[in-house]
Design a protein around this motif. Structure first.
Motif: not given
Length: 143
Positions: A112, A110, A107-108
């Motif tokens: 997609d 970046q 989650t930290t």
């Protein structure tokens, strides 16, 4: 995580996976859970040895069994020793100066996941990256 909580979680996990919750298995899984960062087999052996006499080969065999059952992750940094940690859906950072391995929550980071899945044309269930560089402690020491 406190060791007794880790031992309880280890016992419960072993029962859920159909493995006998032997003392050695509980102690080894508890050591990995309680550490908070990836450990080498030697570090697991030393942590368990503080509480219980155990053979080094037994530690290696149990770590392999736990990794095969999905209880822990095997992390290869390109060095001789594998590291072991708990949890899924996270990545790892390896410091090339001190050798320390750290878990990094995805989650930290970046990225997609859907875009990655589309670009490779496959269904992606988990992303685990292996990052290498210099950790904060080593970079401040070299300044």
């Amino acid at each position: 995580m406190k060791l007794c909580n880790a031992a309880e979680a280890a016992h419960e996990f072993l029962e859920q996976t159909g493995l006998d919750p032997t003392l050695n298995r509980i102690l080894i899984l508890s050591a990995v859970v309680a550490s908070g960062h990836p450990l080498t087999a030697r570090e697991v052996f030393e942590a368990v040895l503080d509480e219980h006499k155990i053979n080094r080969v037994t530690v290696y065999r149990i770590l392999d069994l736990l990794a095969d059952k999905g209880a822990i992750n095997r992390i290869s940094t390109g060095e001789r020793a594998l590291h072991f940690c708990v949890g899924h859906d996270h990545s790892h950072f390896h410091c090339t100066q001190c050798g320390q391995v750290q878990c990094i929550e995805n989650t930290t980071l970046q990225f997609d996941e859907d875009a990655i899945a589309n670009s490779v044309g496959m269904t992606v269930k988990t992303i685990a990256l292996h990052l290498e560089g210099v950790c904060e402690n080593c970079s401040t020491r070299s300044v």
